[in-house]
Write a protein that holds these residues in place. Structure first.
Motif, PDB file in Angstrom:
ATOM      1  N   MET A  50       8.050  29.283  50.422  1.00  0.00           N
ATOM      2  CA  MET A  50       7.648  29.621  51.795  1.00  0.00           C
ATOM      3  C   MET A  50       7.275  31.102  51.825  1.00  0.00           C
ATOM      4  N   ILE A  51       6.119  31.372  51.219  1.00  0.00           N
ATOM      5  CA  ILE A  51       5.656  32.738  50.985  1.00  0.00           C
ATOM      6  C   ILE A  51       4.199  32.879  51.396  1.00  0.00           C
ATOM      7  N   ALA A  52       3.728  34.118  51.415  1.00  0.00           N
ATOM      8  CA  ALA A  52       2.326  34.384  51.754  1.00  0.00           C
ATOM      9  C   ALA A  52       1.875  35.687  51.115  1.00  0.00           C
ATOM     10  N   ALA A  53       0.559  35.801  51.029  1.00  0.00           N
ATOM     11  CA  ALA A  53      -0.083  37.036  50.592  1.00  0.00           C
ATOM     12  C   ALA A  53      -0.808  37.633  51.790  1.00  0.00           C
ATOM     13  N   GLY A  66       7.949  41.901  51.763  1.00  0.00           N
ATOM     14  CA  GLY A  66       9.267  41.486  52.237  1.00  0.00           C
ATOM     15  C   GLY A  66       9.352  41.163  53.710  1.00  0.00           C
ATOM     16  N   LYS A  67       8.344  41.509  54.489  1.00  0.00           N
ATOM     17  CA  LYS A  67       8.349  41.171  55.917  1.00  0.00           C
ATOM     18  C   LYS A  67       8.189  39.662  56.071  1.00  0.00           C
ATOM     19  N   THR A  68       8.780  39.114  57.127  1.00  0.00           N
ATOM     20  CA  THR A  68       8.615  37.693  57.394  1.00  0.00           C
ATOM     21  C   THR A  68       7.739  37.504  58.618  1.00  0.00           C
ATOM     22  N   PHE A  69       6.900  36.503  58.544  1.00  0.00           N
ATOM     23  CA  PHE A  69       5.971  36.169  59.609  1.00  0.00           C
ATOM     24  C   PHE A  69       6.209  34.722  60.029  1.00  0.00           C
ATOM     25  N   THR A  70       6.166  34.472  61.320  1.00  0.00           N
ATOM     26  CA  THR A  70       6.144  33.110  61.814  1.00  0.00           C
ATOM     27  C   THR A  70       4.687  32.788  62.117  1.00  0.00           C
ATOM     28  N   VAL A  71       4.216  31.688  61.536  1.00  0.00           N
ATOM     29  CA  VAL A  71       2.797  31.344  61.587  1.00  0.00           C
ATOM     30  C   VAL A  71       2.637  29.958  62.212  1.00  0.00           C
ATOM     31  N   THR A  72       1.670  29.849  63.129  1.00  0.00           N
ATOM     32  CA  THR A  72       1.361  28.586  63.784  1.00  0.00           C
ATOM     33  C   THR A  72      -0.135  28.329  63.706  1.00  0.00           C
ATOM     34  N   CYS A  73      -0.509  27.122  63.345  1.00  0.00           N
ATOM     35  CA  CYS A  73      -1.916  26.720  63.333  1.00  0.00           C
ATOM     36  C   CYS A  73      -2.369  26.546  64.779  1.00  0.00           C
ATOM     37  N   THR A  74      -3.537  27.095  65.103  1.00  0.00           N
ATOM     38  CA  THR A  74      -4.071  26.956  66.466  1.00  0.00           C
ATOM     39  C   THR A  74      -5.372  26.169  66.518  1.00  0.00           C
ATOM     40  N   VAL A  91       7.255  32.600  56.782  1.00  0.00           N
ATOM     41  CA  VAL A  91       6.953  32.951  55.396  1.00  0.00           C
ATOM     42  C   VAL A  91       7.292  34.413  55.134  1.00  0.00           C
ATOM     43  N   LYS A  92       7.567  34.698  53.872  1.00  0.00           N
ATOM     44  CA  LYS A  92       7.840  36.062  53.434  1.00  0.00           C
ATOM     45  C   LYS A  92       6.611  36.579  52.703  1.00  0.00           C
ATOM     46  N   ILE A  93       6.201  37.796  53.012  1.00  0.00           N
ATOM     47  CA  ILE A  93       5.058  38.401  52.328  1.00  0.00           C
ATOM     48  C   ILE A  93       5.503  38.872  50.943  1.00  0.00           C
ATOM     49  N   VAL A  94       4.874  38.305  49.912  1.00  0.00           N
ATOM     50  CA  VAL A  94       5.223  38.643  48.530  1.00  0.00           C
ATOM     51  C   VAL A  94       4.034  39.112  47.706  1.00  0.00           C
ATOM     52  N   ASP A  95       2.830  39.042  48.302  1.00  0.00           N
ATOM     53  CA  ASP A  95       1.656  39.333  47.490  1.00  0.00           C
ATOM     54  C   ASP A  95       0.534  39.928  48.336  1.00  0.00           C
TER      55      ASP A  95
END
Length: 128
Positions: A50-53, A66-74, A91-95
């Protein structure tokens, strides 16, 4: 009279809390990727799925790691009808994804939680 004022204050407080996440959501787009290691933030450390770039505008020389984002499809960005599942994902930003074509490049697992992967690119709202 004091009870009415207290009820009004309680009502306003509850409504403010309910509306606040929507007020801070930022629109963008999301794509997905499948090779998670190595990452720009953590090298060869496995950070789960559960990660993101982050795209260039969010990257800020890695300060977002390391920041976490809550993401919703619109909604869709292409002819795939109704790609959204109605769910959100954290998701956690890792890249870093320079030139990835979206605001966030989600792991495939995160993307498929909020949308049909066939869509490829979707409109999103996200917040920290």
């Amino acid at each position: 009279m004091a009870t009415s004022v207290m009820h009004l204050f309680l009502f306003i407080s509850v409504v403010s809390v309910m509306l606040s996440p929507a007020a801070y959501a930022t629109p963008g787009t999301a794509t997905f990727y499948t090779n998670y290691v190595p990452s720009a933030c953590y090298g060869n450390h496995d950070s789960g799925v559960m990660i993101a770039a982050a795209s260039d505008p969010l990257w800020n020389n890695g300060a977002i790691c390391g920041k976490t984002f809550t993401v919703t499809c619109t909604g869709p960005t292409n002819p795939v009808p109704h790609p959204c599942t109605g769910k959100s994902v954290t998701v956690k930003i890792v890249d870093h994804c320079p030139g990835c074509g979206g605001t966030l490049d989600l792991s495939k697992e995160a993307f498929q939680t909020i949308a049909n992967p066939v869509a490829g690119v979707i409109k999103i709202d996200y917040h920290i």
